[in-house]
Design a protein around this motif. Structure first.
Motif, PDB file in Angstrom:
ATOM      1  N   SER A 190       0.864  -1.177   0.000  1.00 38.33           N
ATOM      2  CA  SER A 190       0.000   0.000   0.000  1.00 38.33           C
ATOM      3  C   SER A 190       0.901   1.227   0.000  1.00 38.33           C
ATOM      4  CB  SER A 190      -0.901   0.020   1.232  1.00 38.33           C
ATOM      5  OG  SER A 190      -1.698  -1.144   1.307  1.00 38.33           O
ATOM      6  N   VAL A 191       0.511   2.261  -0.750  1.00 43.45           N
ATOM      7  CA  VAL A 191       1.351   3.448  -0.925  1.00 43.45           C
ATOM      8  C   VAL A 191       0.549   4.698  -0.617  1.00 43.45           C
ATOM      9  CG1 VAL A 191       2.696   4.807  -2.579  1.00 43.45           C
ATOM     10  CG2 VAL A 191       2.789   2.311  -2.663  1.00 43.45           C
ATOM     11  N   PHE A 192       1.184   5.618   0.115  1.00 42.48           N
ATOM     12  CA  PHE A 192       0.592   6.937   0.339  1.00 42.48           C
ATOM     13  C   PHE A 192       1.518   7.996  -0.230  1.00 42.48           C
ATOM     14  CE2 PHE A 192      -0.089  10.861   2.773  1.00 42.48           C
ATOM     15  CZ  PHE A 192      -1.457  11.037   2.554  1.00 42.48           C
ATOM     16  N   ASP A 193       0.953   8.902  -1.018  1.00 40.67           N
ATOM     17  CA  ASP A 193       1.696   9.992  -1.646  1.00 40.67           C
ATOM     18  C   ASP A 193       1.663  11.199  -0.705  1.00 40.67           C
ATOM     19  OD1 ASP A 193       2.750  11.987  -3.193  1.00 40.67           O
ATOM     20  OD2 ASP A 193       1.385  11.723  -4.884  1.00 40.67           O
ATOM     21  N   CYS A 194       2.829  11.587  -0.188  1.00 43.31           N
ATOM     22  CA  CYS A 194       2.901  12.702   0.766  1.00 43.31           C
ATOM     23  C   CYS A 194       2.864  14.074   0.087  1.00 43.31           C
ATOM     24  CB  CYS A 194       4.180  12.596   1.593  1.00 43.31           C
ATOM     25  SG  CYS A 194       4.353  11.048   2.495  1.00 43.31           S
ATOM     26  N   VAL A 238      11.686  14.360 -12.765  1.00 37.42           N
ATOM     27  CA  VAL A 238      10.818  13.344 -13.363  1.00 37.42           C
ATOM     28  C   VAL A 238       9.403  13.533 -12.820  1.00 37.42           C
ATOM     29  CG1 VAL A 238      12.679  11.664 -13.681  1.00 37.42           C
ATOM     30  CG2 VAL A 238      11.372  11.663 -11.549  1.00 37.42           C
ATOM     31  N   PRO A 239       8.386  13.075 -13.550  1.00 34.13           N
ATOM     32  CA  PRO A 239       7.003  13.382 -13.170  1.00 34.13           C
ATOM     33  C   PRO A 239       6.578  12.875 -11.799  1.00 34.13           C
ATOM     34  CG  PRO A 239       7.097  12.655 -15.453  1.00 34.13           C
ATOM     35  CD  PRO A 239       8.456  12.424 -14.883  1.00 34.13           C
ATOM     36  N   GLU A 240       7.093  11.730 -11.351  1.00 35.09           N
ATOM     37  CA  GLU A 240       6.609  11.156 -10.100  1.00 35.09           C
ATOM     38  C   GLU A 240       7.594  11.331  -8.948  1.00 35.09           C
ATOM     39  OE1 GLU A 240       4.097   7.421 -10.639  1.00 35.09           O
ATOM     40  OE2 GLU A 240       5.088   7.547 -12.602  1.00 35.09           O
ATOM     41  N   MET A 241       8.432  12.360  -9.014  1.00 32.55           N
ATOM     42  CA  MET A 241       9.351  12.648  -7.925  1.00 32.55           C
ATOM     43  C   MET A 241       8.582  13.128  -6.696  1.00 32.55           C
ATOM     44  SD  MET A 241      11.148  15.356  -6.309  1.00 32.55           S
ATOM     45  CE  MET A 241      11.639  16.682  -7.399  1.00 32.55           C
ATOM     46  N   GLY A 242       9.037  12.714  -5.509  1.00 29.51           N
ATOM     47  CA  GLY A 242       8.412  13.177  -4.283  1.00 29.51           C
ATOM     48  C   GLY A 242       8.428  12.112  -3.205  1.00 29.51           C
ATOM     49  N   THR A 243       7.984  12.490  -2.022  1.00 25.86           N
ATOM     50  CA  THR A 243       8.005  11.620  -0.846  1.00 25.86           C
ATOM     51  C   THR A 243       6.775  10.723  -0.808  1.00 25.86           C
ATOM     52  OG1 THR A 243       9.185  13.349   0.360  1.00 25.86           O
ATOM     53  CG2 THR A 243       8.148  11.606   1.667  1.00 25.86           C
ATOM     54  N   ARG A 474       3.263  20.083 -10.339  1.00 27.43           N
ATOM     55  CA  ARG A 474       3.183  21.386  -9.675  1.00 27.43           C
ATOM     56  C   ARG A 474       2.386  21.335  -8.382  1.00 27.43           C
ATOM     57  NH1 ARG A 474       7.386  22.985 -11.719  1.00 27.43           N
ATOM     58  NH2 ARG A 474       6.955  25.052 -10.851  1.00 27.43           N
ATOM     59  N   ASP A 475       1.577  20.273  -8.198  1.00 28.96           N
ATOM     60  CA  ASP A 475       0.762  20.176  -6.977  1.00 28.96           C
ATOM     61  C   ASP A 475       1.528  19.433  -5.895  1.00 28.96           C
ATOM     62  OD1 ASP A 475       0.657  17.766  -8.378  1.00 28.96           O
ATOM     63  OD2 ASP A 475      -1.325  17.245  -7.603  1.00 28.96           O
ATOM     64  N   ILE A 476       2.678  19.988  -5.526  1.00 21.06           N
ATOM     65  CA  ILE A 476       3.547  19.346  -4.552  1.00 21.06           C
ATOM     66  C   ILE A 476       4.262  20.434  -3.759  1.00 21.06           C
ATOM     67  CG2 ILE A 476       5.489  19.163  -6.185  1.00 21.06           C
ATOM     68  CD1 ILE A 476       6.128  16.412  -4.957  1.00 21.06           C
ATOM     69  N   PRO A 483      -0.780  21.212  -1.083  1.00 20.33           N
ATOM     70  CA  PRO A 483      -1.389  20.413  -2.165  1.00 20.33           C
ATOM     71  C   PRO A 483      -2.600  19.610  -1.704  1.00 20.33           C
ATOM     72  CG  PRO A 483       0.706  19.476  -1.459  1.00 20.33           C
ATOM     73  CD  PRO A 483       0.603  20.799  -0.802  1.00 20.33           C
ATOM     74  N   PHE A 484      -2.685  19.241  -0.434  1.00 18.94           N
ATOM     75  CA  PHE A 484      -3.845  18.501   0.040  1.00 18.94           C
ATOM     76  C   PHE A 484      -5.088  19.382   0.061  1.00 18.94           C
ATOM     77  CE2 PHE A 484      -0.403  15.878   1.732  1.00 18.94           C
ATOM     78  CZ  PHE A 484      -0.830  14.616   1.335  1.00 18.94           C
ATOM     79  N   ALA A 485      -4.913  20.642   0.436  1.00 19.75           N
ATOM     80  CA  ALA A 485      -6.045  21.567   0.449  1.00 19.75           C
ATOM     81  C   ALA A 485      -6.550  21.837  -0.955  1.00 19.75           C
ATOM     82  CB  ALA A 485      -5.656  22.881   1.124  1.00 19.75           C
ATOM     83  N   GLU A 486      -5.605  21.943  -1.914  1.00 18.54           N
ATOM     84  CA  GLU A 486      -5.996  22.287  -3.272  1.00 18.54           C
ATOM     85  C   GLU A 486      -6.643  21.131  -4.022  1.00 18.54           C
ATOM     86  OE1 GLU A 486      -3.180  24.350  -5.616  1.00 18.54           O
ATOM     87  OE2 GLU A 486      -2.674  25.809  -4.068  1.00 18.54           O
ATOM     88  N   THR A 487      -6.410  19.896  -3.532  1.00 15.71           N
ATOM     89  CA  THR A 487      -7.014  18.732  -4.218  1.00 15.71           C
ATOM     90  C   THR A 487      -8.165  18.145  -3.424  1.00 15.71           C
ATOM     91  OG1 THR A 487      -5.371  17.269  -3.190  1.00 15.71           O
ATOM     92  CG2 THR A 487      -4.869  18.142  -5.368  1.00 15.71           C
ATOM     93  N   ALA A 488      -8.508  18.788  -2.296  1.00 14.03           N
ATOM     94  CA  ALA A 488      -9.607  18.266  -1.449  1.00 14.03           C
ATOM     95  C   ALA A 488     -10.950  18.398  -2.145  1.00 14.03           C
ATOM     96  CB  ALA A 488      -9.611  19.013  -0.117  1.00 14.03           C
TER      97      ALA A 488
END
Length: 488
Positions: A190-194, A238-243, A474-476, A483-488
């Motif tokens: 299971s994966v969570f995108d931070c 790269v597109p999927e860079m991040g924690t 850009r949503d990172i 980014p969580f508020a903007e995608t809520a």
């Protein structure tokens, strides 16, 4: 049981001008089947641990190629495809296998391939079919793509930064695989995108306590097999860079999703608080100069060859000279031409020498000095935990009360043996300047009177809020405030 194991790993700084070709792998590690040395490199521990595990159980370990290159820029297309196809050909020739175990890094980018590890895992899955377990180890400074998660059964990343636990995490991989092949567990990820870009040293809080709690949860939560934090690698455009957080459970994706999100949101809540406080070169050198005792260790944290830079910046060295510091040693400055000139002159020679600051803007100016060639080593090595790290033919030169180690194979400063390999006692120096972001800490902190982190120049893209990414979403955070508020 027949298990196939191989390794293909490097870390790609897409802003670095240094292209990785086949020779770069050969300079660090490029071992054919069965030729891997007994000591692991950072990403090849699944092979060395696998030898012991399989021997204990009477299983057959079919070894493929193991290749590791020190971090730099893009991998040449031919180098990546050649090594990939070599490993795939070995897997196909091995015939039916019961499992595949890979040592990867996770931050590779090649010419024409944004996601080489995803490409490799996809091809491995196509060869072995849907039912054969495919396991892989990762460096946390990597990119966790959906393609990789879909192709692999289990991915486990190092927990520590410095990565002192790479052998321990290989042990975890094999423990889960043994249980999977025995039918005792059914691992699911299971994966969570931070949705964040950050740096997470475990040598300080809050990450120290966070990792300790992860390991406690692995021991105490029923059905929880493994937890990993993918830090991300902010020099990889790269597109999927991040924690991201990976939770591996025994057939319980609901538990995995809950735990991964809980941990991931805690990381996000602490965003911006993880990185070590850094100072400029003038302040760092001034503090070291007045220290009551040495050695004071100054980390040139952004000219780190372990992050893909050349390791030839001279900003800190020029500051040491400007402030008249003596009893300082710098390790290392990458300059193969200067090393060649030192070898030609020989130990004891005094020669005019220009070195450093050749690779990129914002790395300082070359150093011009009459130097004495103090020591030469045609094949210098240092320790890093259970591994041995080559830094090539190297020379130690002295001038104006300062010692500088020049090297030919780029490598960050992992261990005090970096200096002793060139006949210098690191404990006897007032100041040690090393090029590393944090991997040095485990080995240098015990001998240091003080450790200072210095941001000198900008050879590495160290501010993701302003780095000129072309592919990163850009949503990172910190590109996006929340980014969580903007995608809520």
């Amino acid at each position: 049981m027949r298990i196939f194991a191989a390794a293909l790993a490097t870390e790609t700084n897409t802003f670095s001008p240094i292209v990785i070709d086949r020779r770069a792998f050969e300079a660090s590690l490029c071992a054919g089947p069965g030729e891997h040395p007994e000591t692991p490199t950072l990403c090849t521990a699944p092979i060395t641990v696998g030898r012991r595990v399989c021997a204990e159980r009477g299983w057959e370990l079919v070894e493929g190629t193991a290749a590791w290159a020190d971090p730099a820029g893009l991998i040449a297309r031919g180098a990546y495809e050649g090594l990939r196809d070599e490993i795939l050909g070995q897997l196909a020739a091995a015939g039916p296998v019961d499992a595949v175990m890979l040592g990867l890094h996770g931050a590779m980018v090649a010419q024409g391939y944004m996601d080489p590890e995803g490409d490799l895992l996809d091809r491995v899955r196509a060869l072995v079919g849907p039912d054969v377990p495919v396991f892989a180890g990762l460096d946390p400074h990597s990119h966790l793509t959906a393609r990789r998660v879909a192709a692999a059964d289990v991915l486990v990343a190092f927990k520590e930064f410095p990565h002192t636990d790479f052998v321990d995490r290989a042990e975890d991989l094999w423990r889960i695989l043994v249980d999977r092949l025995a039918g005792r567990v059914r691992p699911v990820m299971s994966v969570f995108d931070c949705r964040m870009i950050d740096v997470f040293p475990t040598s300080r809080e809050p990450m120290r306590g966070f990792v300790d709690r992860m390991m406690r949860m692995e021991r105490e939560v029923p059905g929880l097999l493994s937890l990993s934090v993918i830090h991300g690698f902010m020099a990889g455009d790269v597109p999927e860079m991040g924690t991201k957080v990976i939770a591996v459970t025994d057939g319980d994706p609901v538990l995995g999703a809950r735990v991964a999100e809980e941990l991931g949101r805690e990381l996000f809540a602490n965003r911006g608080r993880h990185l070590m406080p850094a100072m400029g070169p003038e302040e760092a050198v001034a503090r070291a100069k007045v220290a009551a005792r040495g050695p004071v260790v100054i980390a040139d944290m952004w000219d780190n060859p372990g992050g893909g830079t050349a390791g030839d910046a001279t900003v800190l060295l020029h500051e040491v000279l400007a402030q008249g510091v003596t009893g300082a040693a710098v390790g290392t400055i990458w300059d193969p031409v200067a090393v060649q000139l030192c070898f030609a002159a020989g130990e004891g020679a005094e020669i005019p020498l220009r070195f450093g600051a050749k690779s990129a803007p914002e790395t300082g100016d070359p150093v011009d000095a009459v130097v004495r060639v103090e020591a030469l080593n045609p094949a210098a090595e240092m320790r890093f935990g259970d591994s041995v790290v080559p830094f090539g033919a190297a020379a130690r030169v002295s001038f104006r009360g300062v010692q500088v180690i020049l090297n030919t194979v780029r490598a960050q400063g992992f261990d005090p043996s970096l200096f002793s390999a060139l006949g210098l006692d690191p404990r006897a120096q007032r100041v040690l300047v090393i090029k590393s972001t944090n991997h040095f800490h485990a080995a240098f902190a015990p001998i240091a009177s003080e450790v200072l982190y210095c941001s000198a120049g900008r050879p590495y893209p160290n501010d993701p809020a302003t780095t000129p990414y072309r592919h990163v979403r850009r949503d990172i955070w910190p590109i996006c405030a929340d980014p969580f508020a903007e995608t809520a």
